[in-house]
Write a protein that holds these residues in place. Structure first.
Motif, short mmCIF file in Angstrom:
data_model
loop_
_atom_site.label_atom_id
_atom_site.label_comp_id
_atom_site.label_asym_id
_atom_site.label_seq_id
_atom_site.Cartn_x
_atom_site.Cartn_y
_atom_site.Cartn_z
N LEU A 57 45.90 52.81 47.86
CA LEU A 57 47.11 52.30 47.20
C LEU A 57 47.07 50.78 47.14
CD1 LEU A 57 49.88 52.91 45.96
CD2 LEU A 57 50.85 52.84 48.29
N LEU A 58 46.57 50.13 48.18
CA LEU A 58 46.48 48.67 48.19
C LEU A 58 45.49 48.19 47.13
CD1 LEU A 58 47.07 45.88 49.42
CD2 LEU A 58 45.25 46.34 51.10
N HIS A 59 44.33 48.82 47.04
CA HIS A 59 43.33 48.44 46.04
C HIS A 59 43.87 48.63 44.63
CE1 HIS A 59 40.77 47.91 49.35
NE2 HIS A 59 40.16 49.10 49.38
N SER A 60 44.53 49.75 44.41
CA SER A 60 45.06 50.05 43.07
C SER A 60 46.14 49.04 42.67
CB SER A 60 45.64 51.47 43.04
OG SER A 60 44.65 52.41 43.39
N THR A 61 47.05 48.74 43.61
CA THR A 61 48.14 47.81 43.31
C THR A 61 47.60 46.41 43.04
OG1 THR A 61 49.61 49.09 44.75
CG2 THR A 61 50.29 46.84 44.19
N ALA A 62 46.68 45.94 43.89
CA ALA A 62 46.12 44.59 43.70
C ALA A 62 45.31 44.51 42.40
CB ALA A 62 45.24 44.24 44.91
N GLY A 63 44.52 45.54 42.11
CA GLY A 63 43.72 45.54 40.88
C GLY A 63 44.58 45.55 39.64
N PHE A 64 45.61 46.39 39.63
CA PHE A 64 46.50 46.44 38.46
C PHE A 64 47.27 45.13 38.32
CE2 PHE A 64 50.46 47.38 36.26
CZ PHE A 64 50.02 48.11 35.17
N ALA A 65 47.66 44.52 39.45
CA ALA A 65 48.41 43.26 39.40
C ALA A 65 47.55 42.16 38.78
CB ALA A 65 48.86 42.87 40.80
N LEU A 66 46.27 42.07 39.16
CA LEU A 66 45.39 41.05 38.59
C LEU A 66 45.21 41.27 37.08
CD1 LEU A 66 42.63 40.89 41.37
CD2 LEU A 66 44.33 39.12 40.82
N LEU A 67 45.03 42.54 36.71
CA LEU A 67 44.88 42.85 35.28
C LEU A 67 46.16 42.54 34.52
CD1 LEU A 67 43.10 44.10 33.06
CD2 LEU A 67 44.06 46.34 33.68
N ALA A 68 47.32 42.87 35.11
CA ALA A 68 48.60 42.68 34.42
C ALA A 68 48.94 41.19 34.28
CB ALA A 68 49.71 43.39 35.20
N VAL A 69 48.50 40.34 35.25
CA VAL A 69 48.77 38.90 35.16
C VAL A 69 48.19 38.34 33.86
CG1 VAL A 69 48.21 36.66 36.15
CG2 VAL A 69 49.09 38.48 37.62
#
Length: 482
Positions: A57-69
């Motif tokens: 969950l941490l990897h998914s949230t951080a990865g999506f956040a970087l992409l969404a920025v």
């Protein structure tokens, strides 16, 4: 905070909550002019994912956040004219760095929590193993503060001693044990406070209206605190009962062995004699310990080496032992004994010990010797009579023939002994069938028989008497000259 932490770690809705929130932040970012720092709103969500202790969950949230920025940079409305694009990119870059930093810190926090959980699990497992071992071995613990002269007890020690207090005085602690060992216990506790080696004592508890309970007390100085004596209290009643039963069985065995008419002895698996009955001692005029220490000394000198060699061979092969030899009696005479022993095995096939006996056979030996003398005299008599005489065993093999029978058969003695009936009376061209048939018939019917016939190479008539017995048949041949 505890509720939020519990929700993130144990609720199945935590991942849905983070996913929806990420999408809402992205949606708001896409509808707001560039320049507004929406990228920084992803960092709290990454922090929340870090609280979940779920790496995926941490990897998914951080990865999506970087992409969404950076996705928001392209889909959001243009920035105001007076707002430089450089600041927008810098804003988003700082947000990405914050997300990465939070991701790394969360990973470290997760690793630290997992390490703590593993250590705690090991501590709990060790504690459970220790408690189980204490229950199995009957161990409990106590601590003596020499400065205060107070003894602290754990719960098993309280139950074993029958007290309801977690802390009692040293005098009360010593009084819990039987009066015969209180001075020894006091001395042990005093020595434990000044000795680096553990002190141990086995004694009974002072328990009124109850059966005596045997315990083992172990005390040793605490290496970190010279005024503190640590101790272990162990319930050894079961071991004491086992030892008492074993000792009682030994006494019963010894009483039984001493009451038997035969001499009883035992030996270790290695063949070392470790017990001799009182019957042995009375016969030899020596105490049992002397016999055990040097049992060869009571044997006849001529028998010692053969007996020892045979005994060592039986021990090495784990084979039953049976031999005759002479044992020295108290009056100085050597008496013949039949001595035997068998190995006693355990379930794994290993020898536990040897059980043996020695029986006086001097009277039987005299009878056998007398019988041999009578047999020798009989054979000498039969060899000197004028009639022909021979004996055959149950297989009708020749066992004895006198000189007259040898002359009748025109044969030497040695080649005939041990031969069968038909071989004894076989001569080329000679017919002994009347005699051999009569011998076989008399032996099978077990009836004495009398007949007269003429034998080959003899002009005389012969009177033949046949006497069957349990061991074979005897044949007497007498020539008729009337």
């Amino acid at each position: 905070m505890p509720k939020l932490l519990n929700f993130m770690q144990h609720s199945a809705a935590a991942s849905w909550f983070l996913s929806i929130t990420l999408l809402l932040v992205l949606l708001s970012d896409s509808m707001t002019q560039l320049g507004f720092a929406h990228g920084i709103l992803y960092t709290p969500l990454v922090a929340l994912a870090g609280l979940s202790a779920n790496r995926l969950l941490l990897h998914s949230t951080a990865g999506f956040a970087l992409l969404a920025v950076w996705l928001g940079f392209f889909i959001a409305p243009n920035a105001p004219a007076e707002f430089s694009t450089f600041y927008v990119i810098a804003n988003r870059t700082v947000s990405c760095l914050s997300i990465i930093l939070l991701w790394w810190l969360s990973m470290q926090a997760m690793a630290f929590r997992e390490s703590q959980l593993r250590q705690q699990h090991q501590v709990n497992q060790t504690q459970q193993d220790l408690e189980l071992a204490n229950k199995v071995t009957g161990l409990s613990h106590w601590w003596l503060d020499n400065h205060r002269k107070m003894v602290r007890l754990d719960l098993p020690s309280q139950q074993l001693l029958g007290v309801n207090l977690a802390e009692i005085t040293l005098a009360q602690f010593v009084y819990c044990f039987d009066s015969a060992n209180r001075n020894k216990l006091s001395l042990q506790l005093e020595q434990a406070g000044s000795s680096s080696e553990p002190e141990m004592l086995e004694c009974k508890l002072q328990q009124e209206c109850q059966q005596p309970l045997w315990v083992r007390i172990i005390s040793y100085q605490d290496p970190a605190d010279p005024d503190l004596v640590r101790g272990i209290l162990q319930n050894i009643q079961h071991h004491h009962d086992e030892a008492s039963r074993f000792a009682q069985q030994q006494r019963r065995f010894q009483q039984l062995a001493d009451s038997l008419p035969v001499k009883v002895w035992t030996a270790t698996a290695a063949g070392q004699v470790d017990f001799a009955s009182e019957t042995f001692a009375q016969f030899c005029g020596r105490d049992t310990q002397t016999i055990i220490a040097d049992w060869l000394a009571i044997l006849h000198p001529d028998d010692q080496q053969p007996v020892l060699s045979y005994w060592q061979q039986c021990v090495a092969n784990k084979a039953p032992y049976k031999i005759e030899f002479r044992i020295l009696r108290a009056d100085g005479q050597y008496i013949w004994h039949l001595t035997s022993a068998i190995p006693i095995f355990n379930e794994q096939g290993e020898v536990l010990y040897w059980f043996g006996s020695a029986m006086d056979i001097s009277e039987q030996k005299k009878l056998w010797q007398h019988s041999d003398q009578l047999r020798l005299a009989l054979f000498q008599t039969l060899d000197e009579i004028s009639d022909a005489f021979l004996s055959l065993d149950q297989q009708l093999n020749l066992t004895f023939i006198n000189q007259q029978a040898l002359e009748l058969l025109r044969a030497s003695k040695n080649p005939l002994l041990g031969k069968s009936l038909n071989e004894v009376f076989y001569r080329p061209g000679k017919d002994f069938s009347v005699l051999t048939a009569a011998i076989q018939r008399s032996f099978i019917q077990q009836q004495a028989e009398y007949l007269t016939c003429q034998l080959p190479d003899s002009s005389l008539d012969w009177t033949i008497r046949l006497y069957p017995n349990a061991s074979g048949i005897n044949v007497l041949l007498r020539a008729r000259r009337d």
